[in-house]
Write a protein that holds these residues in place. Structure first.
Motif, PDB file in Angstrom:
ATOM      1  N   LEU A  24       4.410  -3.420   6.089  1.00  0.00           N
ATOM      2  CA  LEU A  24       3.339  -4.395   6.235  1.00  0.00           C
ATOM      3  C   LEU A  24       3.222  -4.832   7.704  1.00  0.00           C
ATOM      4  O   LEU A  24       2.118  -4.847   8.274  1.00  0.00           O
ATOM      5  CB  LEU A  24       3.618  -5.611   5.342  1.00  0.00           C
ATOM      6  N   ARG A  99     -10.651   0.909   9.284  1.00  0.00           N
ATOM      7  CA  ARG A  99     -10.830   0.895   7.826  1.00  0.00           C
ATOM      8  C   ARG A  99      -9.622   1.470   7.104  1.00  0.00           C
ATOM      9  O   ARG A  99      -9.188   0.939   6.090  1.00  0.00           O
ATOM     10  CB  ARG A  99     -12.050   1.721   7.445  1.00  0.00           C
ATOM     11  N   LEU A 102      -6.800  -0.951   7.268  1.00  0.00           N
ATOM     12  CA  LEU A 102      -7.118  -2.105   6.415  1.00  0.00           C
ATOM     13  C   LEU A 102      -6.895  -1.774   4.929  1.00  0.00           C
ATOM     14  O   LEU A 102      -6.364  -2.592   4.174  1.00  0.00           O
ATOM     15  CB  LEU A 102      -8.572  -2.518   6.664  1.00  0.00           C
ATOM     16  N   ARG A 103      -7.280  -0.573   4.539  1.00  0.00           N
ATOM     17  CA  ARG A 103      -7.070  -0.161   3.145  1.00  0.00           C
ATOM     18  C   ARG A 103      -5.580  -0.173   2.799  1.00  0.00           C
ATOM     19  O   ARG A 103      -5.169  -0.631   1.746  1.00  0.00           O
ATOM     20  CB  ARG A 103      -7.625   1.243   2.904  1.00  0.00           C
ATOM     21  N   LEU A 106      -4.237  -3.721   2.535  1.00  0.00           N
ATOM     22  CA  LEU A 106      -4.595  -4.330   1.246  1.00  0.00           C
ATOM     23  C   LEU A 106      -3.696  -3.805   0.127  1.00  0.00           C
ATOM     24  O   LEU A 106      -3.289  -4.557  -0.745  1.00  0.00           O
ATOM     25  CB  LEU A 106      -6.067  -4.073   0.920  1.00  0.00           C
ATOM     26  N   LEU A 109      -0.484  -5.654   0.370  1.00  0.00           N
ATOM     27  CA  LEU A 109      -0.620  -7.043  -0.098  1.00  0.00           C
ATOM     28  C   LEU A 109      -0.740  -7.091  -1.618  1.00  0.00           C
ATOM     29  O   LEU A 109      -0.244  -8.012  -2.252  1.00  0.00           O
ATOM     30  CB  LEU A 109      -1.821  -7.713   0.570  1.00  0.00           C
ATOM     31  N   ARG A 110      -1.406  -6.089  -2.197  1.00  0.00           N
ATOM     32  CA  ARG A 110      -1.532  -6.031  -3.663  1.00  0.00           C
ATOM     33  C   ARG A 110      -0.156  -5.918  -4.317  1.00  0.00           C
ATOM     34  O   ARG A 110       0.088  -6.501  -5.358  1.00  0.00           O
ATOM     35  CB  ARG A 110      -2.368  -4.811  -4.069  1.00  0.00           C
ATOM     36  N   LEU A 112       2.451  -7.223  -3.359  1.00  0.00           N
ATOM     37  CA  LEU A 112       3.127  -8.523  -3.293  1.00  0.00           C
ATOM     38  C   LEU A 112       2.459  -9.576  -4.163  1.00  0.00           C
ATOM     39  O   LEU A 112       3.042 -10.612  -4.444  1.00  0.00           O
ATOM     40  CB  LEU A 112       3.121  -9.025  -1.843  1.00  0.00           C
ATOM     41  N   ALA A 113       1.240  -9.311  -4.557  1.00  0.00           N
ATOM     42  CA  ALA A 113       0.471 -10.337  -5.300  1.00  0.00           C
ATOM     43  C   ALA A 113       1.016 -10.548  -6.709  1.00  0.00           C
ATOM     44  O   ALA A 113       1.630  -9.682  -7.275  1.00  0.00           O
ATOM     45  CB  ALA A 113      -0.981  -9.930  -5.363  1.00  0.00           C
TER      46      ALA A 113
END
Lengths: 113, 213
Positions: A24, A99, A102-103, A106, A109-110, A112-113
């Motif tokens: 990350l 892009r 960024l993908r 994300l 981060l998903r 970790l969500a």
């Protein structure tokens, strides 16, 4: 999104965060070093100095800590660069690279969500 | 802006089957993606590729005869615009000199469906990160519930920081001094033997094991 990237990048300046989430943090560093336009030659070594600078900004690291963290982060950068090269080739436009990074950010981060 | 490879071109063609094609710039409308591109980049892109625009025309009553022209008519009371547009770059007049352009139009009788179609094209076919879409579009289409990270990453941020903060140990932990063992010297003996085995200083080992903060 750019505000969140700044906040997360600040968090990555904490040794514990960088050590626990090297991928990350590496992606955040790569995102922060994107040029505004033009093309980017995808090379792991291009990120060595920014990573070193980033480690210098961390407080309370011994030489041993720095070496360990440097190794971990550069490994994560190397893996990300290899993936991006497979997707975009060795030379990518800054917009496409942005892009693609960024993908991946994300995706991280998903998890970790 | 992603130049489409052969596989992606096939996907685009498949997605656009049934859409009305025009070799014309996009009509007026509301753009759903917030990403902007450098002027120079668009020129380079146009030297090699067409610009493609998808226009979702909101026509609840089915009264639009000409979808393209309909975009110029005033929006209905329940919509901010007649037409919603997804494109690589927001159309500007000067692009007409340099770029070949194709516009694809499709009629929708509900806004949510129209926006969702554009969103799916952007994310799944063009590979755009969801965060490049207008936040209102993400909310209206329900994308924030499907993929919350697209709309709010603050919870994740908290988690990252929390996960790496060492938990506080209880302040009430009692550390008995060397000569006050409540278990008749068992602890001191254990410490002595452990220190011997490790070749460490007893007092230092005790301090390390009993550190409270």
């Amino acid at each position: 999104m750019s505000h969140i990237i700044d906040v997360l990048f600040e968090a990555c300046k904490k040794r514990e965060v960088a050590a626990a989430r090297p991928r990350l943090c590496a992606l955040l560093l790569m995102y922060k070093h994107l040029p505004r336009g033009g093309v980017v030659y995808l090379r792991t070594t291009a990120y060595r100095t920014p990573v070193q600078k980033w480690l210098e900004d961390m407080n309370g690291l011994t030489g041993e800590d720095k070496r360990g963290l440097m190794q971990k982060l550069m490994k994560a950068v190397g893996e990300a660069v290899a993936e991006l090269k497979r997707e975009l080739g060795g030379v990518a436009s800054a917009a496409n690279l942005r892009r693609a990074i960024l993908r991946r950010l994300l995706e991280e981060l998903r998890k970790l969500a | 802006m992603t130049p489409p490879g052969p596989a992606r071109l096939e996907e685009i063609r498949k997605f656009l089957s049934g859409w009305e094609r025009r070799e014309a710039p996009p009509p007026p409308g509301l753009y759903v993606a917030a990403a902007g591109y450098h002027g120079k980049l668009v020129e380079d892109y146009c030297a090699r590729y067409h610009l493609i625009y998808l226009v979702a025309v909101y026509d609840r009553d089915g009264t639009c005869q000409d979808l393209y022209r309909c975009c110029s008519s005033p929006p209905t009371a329940d919509a901010p615009s007649r037409c919603f547009i997804f494109g690589d770059v927001e159309w500007r007049e000067e692009l007409a000199e340099r770029c070949r352009v194709e516009t694809y139009l499709y009629r929708f009788d509900d806004i949510r469906g129209a926006l969702k179609t554009l969103l799916e094209f952007g994310i799944h076919v063009k590979g755009m990160p969801c965060t490049e879409f207008n936040i209102d579009v993400l909310r209206v289409t329900g994308w924030c519930e499907v993929d919350p990270i697209c709309c709010d990453v603050s919870a994740v941020k908290e988690k990252i920081i929390e996960a790496t903060t060492p938990p506080k140990q209880p302040q009430t932990q009692h550390v008995p001094p060397d000569d006050e063992e409540e278990d008749g010297g068992g602890c001191a003996e254990l410490m002595r033997r452990a220190a011997e085995a490790l070749g460490a200083d007893v007092a230092l080992l005790r301090r390390c094991l009993c550190r409270t903060s």
